[in-house]
Design an enzyme around this catalytic site. Structure first.
Site, PDB file in Angstrom:
ATOM      1  N   LYS A   1     -68.637   9.259 150.340  1.00  0.00           N
ATOM      2  CA  LYS A   1     -68.390   8.057 149.567  1.00  0.00           C
ATOM      3  C   LYS A   1     -68.698   6.832 150.429  1.00  0.00           C
ATOM      4  CE  LYS A   1     -64.830   5.943 146.644  1.00  0.00           C
ATOM      5  NZ  LYS A   1     -63.404   5.989 146.251  1.00  0.00           N
TER       6      LYS A   1
ATOM      7  N   HIS B   1     -68.185   3.509 149.448  1.00  0.00           N
ATOM      8  CA  HIS B   1     -67.479   2.302 149.038  1.00  0.00           C
ATOM      9  C   HIS B   1     -65.989   2.625 148.891  1.00  0.00           C
ATOM     10  CE1 HIS B   1     -68.318   4.504 145.321  1.00  0.00           C
ATOM     11  NE2 HIS B   1     -67.232   3.917 144.837  1.00  0.00           N
TER      12      HIS B   1
END
Length: 228
Positions: free
Chosen positions: A104, A106
């Site tokens: 991921k 963000h």
């Protein structure tokens, strides 16, 4: 055979988790039996499942663990319910962690979901089933990339008792390669012994035909060296 093992075998059957037919494992083997922990779907089932895992951890590995790590995706609910059960049954407040399939970039960035893993953490890997050990060889680099962690062991629900990368069982190979304990709630030998010509919910689960197919499968894929 201990009573909790018998209860777990019947629990798998009644939850439609232990199935017999024609299936293909992650390692590409054509198998006459399959364990699908994704079929534990209710709160009651998940609570009982966590308690079976917690009991086996206490007996076979010990509760001196900081983090339960569950390889994505099925390992995620397994670590959560096991962490809850360990707190409930033994007062051991462990954290849970899993990897993401994609990193991921963000918000809560990174490859991990749940607790972070720090240097010195005692980590226990919680899996559903290990056939050839493929997922563990993928998991170890993820854990080691997080720091100097102490992997205490691997626990699975059912040991299929098959060859891993060589002639030994996958759990033996993993134990010897990485140097940590490996264990299962039950082995397939115990499952077969308990269910052969036995009725559960009014139905014979392993009859002579199914037993013969299982025997043929193990003649091809069964571990020649088995010692857990």
């Amino acid at each position: 055979m201990q009573k909790y093992k018998q209860e777990f075998i019947e629990f798998m059957v009644k939850s439609n988790v232990l199935r017999f037919g024609e299936f293909v494992t992650k390692s590409g083997r054509q198998t006459p039996f399959f364990i699908n922990t994704g079929n534990y779907t209710t709160g009651e089932q998940l609570e009982k499942l966590g308690e079976f895992y917690a009991q086996t951890i206490k007996e076979r590995i010990g509760t001196e663990v900081d983090v339960l790590f569950g390889p994505a995706y099925k390992g995620i609910p397994l670590t959560v319910t096991t962490a809850i059960a360990m707190n409930k049954l033994y007062g051991t407040n462990v954290e849970y962690c899993s990897n993401r399939k994609e990193v991921k970039d963000h918000g809560d960035k990174g490859i991990l979901l749940g607790s972070k893993i720090n240097d010195g953490d005692k980590v226990l890997i919680v899996e559903d089933v290990t056939t050839a050990g493929t997922s563990i060889y993928e998991t170890m680099p993820i854990l080691k990339s997080q720091g100097d962690v102490d992997v205490k062991g691997l626990i699975i629900s059912v040991d299929r008792m098959e060859r891993g990368q060589g002639e030994q069982s996958a759990l033996v190979e993993i134990r010897e390669k990485f140097g940590f304990k490996t264990c299962a709630i039950v082995t397939m030998a115990e499952v077969i012994e308990y269910l052969y010509n036995k009725e559960v919910n009014g139905k014979i689960i392993i009859n002579d035909e199914i037993k013969a197919r299982i025997d043929d499968y193990y003649s091809q894929y069964g571990a020649k060296y088995y010692n857990i």
